[in-house]
Design a protein around this motif. Structure first.
Motif, PDB file in Angstrom:
ATOM      1  N   LEU A 145       0.627  -1.360   0.224  1.00 24.10           N
ATOM      2  CA  LEU A 145       0.057   0.094   0.086  1.00 24.10           C
ATOM      3  C   LEU A 145       0.790   1.490  -0.168  1.00 24.10           C
ATOM      4  O   LEU A 145       0.248   2.782  -0.636  1.00 24.10           O
ATOM      5  CB  LEU A 145      -1.111   0.009   1.497  1.00 24.10           C
ATOM      6  CG  LEU A 145      -1.708  -1.151   1.405  1.00 24.10           C
ATOM      7  CD1 LEU A 145      -3.243  -0.695   2.914  1.00 24.10           C
ATOM      8  CD2 LEU A 145      -2.656  -1.817   0.040  1.00 24.10           C
ATOM      9  N   VAL A 178      -0.310   5.119  -1.229  1.00 25.04           N
ATOM     10  CA  VAL A 178      -1.612   5.209   0.193  1.00 25.04           C
ATOM     11  C   VAL A 178      -0.654   6.245   1.344  1.00 25.04           C
ATOM     12  O   VAL A 178       0.115   5.203   1.724  1.00 25.04           O
ATOM     13  CB  VAL A 178      -2.410   3.733   0.392  1.00 25.04           C
ATOM     14  CG1 VAL A 178      -2.974   3.849   1.282  1.00 25.04           C
ATOM     15  CG2 VAL A 178      -2.355   3.271  -1.035  1.00 25.04           C
ATOM     16  N   VAL A 217      -5.692   5.488   4.757  1.00 22.98           N
ATOM     17  CA  VAL A 217      -6.784   3.418   5.369  1.00 22.98           C
ATOM     18  C   VAL A 217      -7.451   4.007   5.539  1.00 22.98           C
ATOM     19  O   VAL A 217      -7.560   4.563   6.973  1.00 22.98           O
ATOM     20  CB  VAL A 217      -5.983   2.486   5.254  1.00 22.98           C
ATOM     21  CG1 VAL A 217      -6.789   1.524   5.563  1.00 22.98           C
ATOM     22  CG2 VAL A 217      -4.714   2.363   4.366  1.00 22.98           C
ATOM     23  N   ALA A 221     -12.467   6.495   0.866  1.00 22.74           N
ATOM     24  CA  ALA A 221     -12.013   5.924  -0.363  1.00 22.74           C
ATOM     25  C   ALA A 221     -11.518   6.372  -1.386  1.00 22.74           C
ATOM     26  O   ALA A 221     -10.995   6.704  -2.183  1.00 22.74           O
ATOM     27  CB  ALA A 221     -11.603   4.746   0.093  1.00 22.74           C
ATOM     28  N   VAL A 274      -7.890   3.406  -0.238  1.00 22.47           N
ATOM     29  CA  VAL A 274      -8.246   2.024   0.449  1.00 22.47           C
ATOM     30  C   VAL A 274      -8.895   2.243   1.439  1.00 22.47           C
ATOM     31  O   VAL A 274      -8.904   2.994   2.118  1.00 22.47           O
ATOM     32  CB  VAL A 274      -6.962   1.645   1.156  1.00 22.47           C
ATOM     33  CG1 VAL A 274      -6.714   0.181   1.560  1.00 22.47           C
ATOM     34  CG2 VAL A 274      -6.032   1.105  -0.353  1.00 22.47           C
ATOM     35  N   CYS A 275     -10.549   0.786   1.128  1.00 20.90           N
ATOM     36  CA  CYS A 275     -11.314   0.968   2.811  1.00 20.90           C
ATOM     37  C   CYS A 275     -10.465  -0.790   2.801  1.00 20.90           C
ATOM     38  O   CYS A 275     -10.209  -1.432   2.721  1.00 20.90           O
ATOM     39  CB  CYS A 275     -12.472   1.716   2.103  1.00 20.90           C
ATOM     40  SG  CYS A 275     -12.824  -0.024   0.851  1.00 20.90           S
ATOM     41  N   ILE A 276     -11.226  -0.476   4.407  1.00 19.75           N
ATOM     42  CA  ILE A 276     -11.336  -2.017   4.631  1.00 19.75           C
ATOM     43  C   ILE A 276     -12.542  -2.702   5.466  1.00 19.75           C
ATOM     44  O   ILE A 276     -12.931  -1.792   6.213  1.00 19.75           O
ATOM     45  CB  ILE A 276      -9.554  -2.166   5.438  1.00 19.75           C
ATOM     46  CG1 ILE A 276      -8.157  -1.663   4.684  1.00 19.75           C
ATOM     47  CG2 ILE A 276      -9.590  -3.591   6.074  1.00 19.75           C
ATOM     48  CD1 ILE A 276      -7.458  -1.930   6.357  1.00 19.75           C
ATOM     49  N   VAL A 281      -9.097   0.570  -3.641  1.00 23.43           N
ATOM     50  CA  VAL A 281      -8.607  -0.602  -3.579  1.00 23.43           C
ATOM     51  C   VAL A 281      -9.732  -1.548  -2.273  1.00 23.43           C
ATOM     52  O   VAL A 281      -9.369  -0.375  -1.459  1.00 23.43           O
ATOM     53  CB  VAL A 281      -7.298  -0.970  -3.847  1.00 23.43           C
ATOM     54  CG1 VAL A 281      -6.886  -2.578  -3.127  1.00 23.43           C
ATOM     55  CG2 VAL A 281      -6.645  -0.959  -4.930  1.00 23.43           C
ATOM     56  N   LEU A 336      -9.694  -3.757   0.775  1.00 25.33           N
ATOM     57  CA  LEU A 336      -9.637  -5.237   1.530  1.00 25.33           C
ATOM     58  C   LEU A 336     -10.736  -5.723   2.206  1.00 25.33           C
ATOM     59  O   LEU A 336     -10.551  -4.722   3.366  1.00 25.33           O
ATOM     60  CB  LEU A 336      -8.128  -4.785   2.260  1.00 25.33           C
ATOM     61  CG  LEU A 336      -6.969  -3.989   1.215  1.00 25.33           C
ATOM     62  CD1 LEU A 336      -5.837  -3.717   2.331  1.00 25.33           C
ATOM     63  CD2 LEU A 336      -6.737  -5.181   0.291  1.00 25.33           C
ATOM     64  N   ILE A 378      -2.014  -7.363  -4.496  1.00 24.88           N
ATOM     65  CA  ILE A 378      -2.429  -6.108  -4.262  1.00 24.88           C
ATOM     66  C   ILE A 378      -2.167  -5.313  -5.438  1.00 24.88           C
ATOM     67  O   ILE A 378      -2.436  -4.491  -5.584  1.00 24.88           O
ATOM     68  CB  ILE A 378      -0.963  -5.886  -3.705  1.00 24.88           C
ATOM     69  CG1 ILE A 378      -2.079  -6.540  -2.213  1.00 24.88           C
ATOM     70  CG2 ILE A 378      -0.989  -4.484  -2.915  1.00 24.88           C
ATOM     71  CD1 ILE A 378      -3.180  -6.340  -1.767  1.00 24.88           C
ATOM     72  N   PHE A 389      -4.089  -2.796  -7.743  1.00 24.84           N
ATOM     73  CA  PHE A 389      -4.272  -0.945  -7.736  1.00 24.84           C
ATOM     74  C   PHE A 389      -4.015  -0.607  -9.860  1.00 24.84           C
ATOM     75  O   PHE A 389      -4.369   0.143  -9.759  1.00 24.84           O
ATOM     76  CB  PHE A 389      -2.520  -0.779  -7.096  1.00 24.84           C
ATOM     77  CG  PHE A 389      -3.554  -0.152  -6.055  1.00 24.84           C
ATOM     78  CD1 PHE A 389      -2.810   1.092  -5.334  1.00 24.84           C
ATOM     79  CD2 PHE A 389      -2.910  -0.967  -5.197  1.00 24.84           C
ATOM     80  CE1 PHE A 389      -3.481   1.646  -3.915  1.00 24.84           C
ATOM     81  CE2 PHE A 389      -3.259  -0.306  -3.833  1.00 24.84           C
ATOM     82  CZ  PHE A 389      -3.341   0.004  -3.265  1.00 24.84           C
TER      83      PHE A 389
END
Length: 565
Positions: free
Chosen positions: A15, A20, A23, A59, A71-73, A98, A100, A143, A147
């Protein structure tokens, strides 16, 4: 801190190599190995959201504003499925993201177990690509490819599912270098096609530049402005292309179009004999609405082929780098036709019509019979109190129609809306992301967000996130105690509204409960004073505006008749 060869650390280091620095997510047992590594990274800031959907919104805003995928989780089960609305919004509207998501250990994925869900089957349709990391040695490559895919036009979301045991495993394949994360650039269209389009423009009586969502990046906008500074082409924007035309070229701007075919820009398009559609996507404004007679001669200028059909059938397509293709046109175009007296009169009349609303008495603050705030009065007041560099995030609802039609934007990606999915609740999460992406200086601009009272409640819990993260945001709520965008369209269809009434929330008290500052505007004569005070407040402020939506039916009325020369 985890060692560098654990999959979780490889993912986090990847990341970072992708650029990034923020996050957004909500933790959980199946994804906590990633969170644990993020806590130790000195240059990636972890923002804990109050709902995964809002993390995806944040994100997406980072992706739209910075050009680097946000980026989000989320964890397994509902943590993953809660991302769906945010991801489909991002993919529809070309925002690179992206995502995760955690999943159960591999040996449990065929069993009925805690938080077991076929997340990739659910999230697959929301994204460009949704894949799982099946073995540890895939992590770095998966990964990297996510991206590259997210940031390749048309941009959008990608999803990676990470089994709990894989995240804790080890791999000898370490993160790829930063340069690998940048997808290859496009080149120009074939010269023969470019020269053909140049000749078309030179031979047209009224060529019009029609800018869409993929014409909103700073690089494309720079090429658009260079073309316009050399050749004064009348220009129309979709809502997501807001800000392409700068203040010094505003005399070429005929407004934005979308939703209902009753705008000045619609009239200009109907009279044009050559429409240069740059970065246009039909999801913004269906072609059957702005080209119902199927008569427009269209040149499609984009990264990918057109969505060719009955109402959108270009006479030429320039595929490849939009910047290079516009640059070629600007460099090789020798002239555009001198407009005939009839065309000049038409254009002058349309420009006058476009600005006619500024002379309405309600714009100047003349109170409505109810004493409530008229939307155009509020917009005009706010316009005079913010700079061209202020980011204004607009939620969906009647507020979005008013702002995208009447609020001037002079810089790209400073006036943001959800146009493709028209997703409620985006404004505050986008404002949080915008505030966090700004360089932290004493002169950093205040971020403004606006929603209706209905849309605000979709993400109101993120006030806590905004306060906790030290954001400098003023959020305005146009409050009519209803889902008004639905209401006025129901009235037009059925003569009455159903299922739209809301109310019952003291938003000023709610702001205080989250640690923000609350303000209230109850009458039109309070607008300028309270807006000034709220914008001057350093930190998170919220303003409850008693809005007058009595005239909203006119937003969808008077669909234009086609007038062809």
């Amino acid at each position: 801190m985890s060692t560098d060869d654990t999959v979780a650390q490889i993912i986090v280091n990847s990341l970072y190599n992708a650029g990034v620095r923020l996050v957004f997510g909500v933790p959980g047992a199946k994804i906590d190995a990633i969170f644990d590594c993020l806590m130790d990274h000195p240059e990636i800031k972890l923002i804990v959201a109050r709902h995964e959907q809002n993390a995806a919104f944040m994100a997406a805003a980072v992706g739209r504003i910075t050009g680097i995928p946000g980026v989000c989780i989320g964890t397994s089960g509902p943590g993953a499925s809660n991302l769906a609305t945010g991801l489909v919004t991002a993919t529809t509207e070309n925002d690179p993201v992206v995502a995760l998501v955690g999943s159960v250990p591999r040996h449990m994925n065929l069993k009925r177990t805690h938080q077991s869900m076929r997340a990739l089957d659910i999230l697959g349709p929301t994204a460009k690509v949704a894949v799982g990391i099946d073995v540890e040695d895939q992590a770095a490559e998966v990964i990297l490819n996510a991206f590259r895919t997210a940031n390749t036009a048309p941009k959008g979301a990608t999803v990676i599912s990470i089994p709990q045991d894989v995240a804790k495993g080890r791999s000898t394949i370490l993160p790829f270098p930063s340069a690998a994360f940048v997808p290859p650039l496009y080149g120009p269209a074939p010269l023969q096609k470019l020269d053909q389009v140049v000749q078309m423009i030179e031979g047209a009586k009224l060529p019009v530049l029609f800018l869409g969502m993929r014409a909103s990046s700073p690089r494309v906008v720079s090429a658009v402005r260079r073309l316009l500074s050399k050749f004064p082409l009348p220009t129309v924007e979709t809502f997501q292309a807001a800000g392409a035309v700068p203040r010094e070229l505003v005399h070429l701007f005929y407004g934005r179009v979308g939703l209902f075919r009753n705008q000045v820009g619609d009239k200009l398009l109907s009279r044009s004999d050559l429409v240069l559609a740059v970065g246009y996507d039909p999801v913004e404004y269906d072609a059957n609405l702005w080209n119902p007679q199927q008569k427009n001669n269209i040149v499609h200028i984009d990264f990918t082929a057109s969505d060719y059909g009955t109402y959108y059938h270009p006479v030429a397509e320039l595929l490849g780098s939009v910047v290079e293709n516009l640059t070629y046109i600007a460099d090789h175009l020798s002239r555009i036709a001198e407009p005939s007296p009839a065309i000049s009169d038409t254009c002058r009349g349309l420009i006058k019509e476009y600005t006619l609303w500024q002379d309405r008495p309600e714009v100047k603050g003349s109170a409505s019979p109810s004493g409530l705030v008229h939307p155009l009065h509020f917009i005009t007041t706010l316009q005079g109190l913010v700079s061209k560099d202020t980011t204004v995030c607009v939620d969906v609802g009647s507020v979005y129609i008013y702002f995208m039609r009447f609020f001037f934007a002079y810089e790209p990606r400073r006036l943001l809306c959800s146009d493709g999915q028209q997703t409620l609740g985006v404004a505050l999460p986008w404002a949080i992301a915008s505030s966090l992406t700004q360089t932290p200086t004493p002169c950093a601009d205040k971020v403004v967000s606006i929603s209706g009272d209905g849309g605000f409640m979709f993400s109101s819990q993120e006030l806590s996130t905004a306060v906790q993260q030290g954001c400098d945001i003023t959020h305005f709520i146009w409050n009519d105690h209803a889902y008004n965008m639905v209401e006025f369209q129901e009235v037009l269809k059925y003569g009455r509204a159903s299922g739209v009434r809301l109310g019952g929330v003291d938003f000023v008290a709610l702001a205080a409960a989250f640690g923000a500052r609350g303000f209230r505007i109850e009458r039109s004569d309070q607008v300028e004073r309270v807006v000034r005070e709220a914008l001057a407040y350093k930190g998170v402020s919220l303003v409850d505006v008693a809005i007058d939506y009595a005239g909203n039916v006119e937003l969808a009325e008077n669909v234009i008749a086609d007038e062809w020369n």
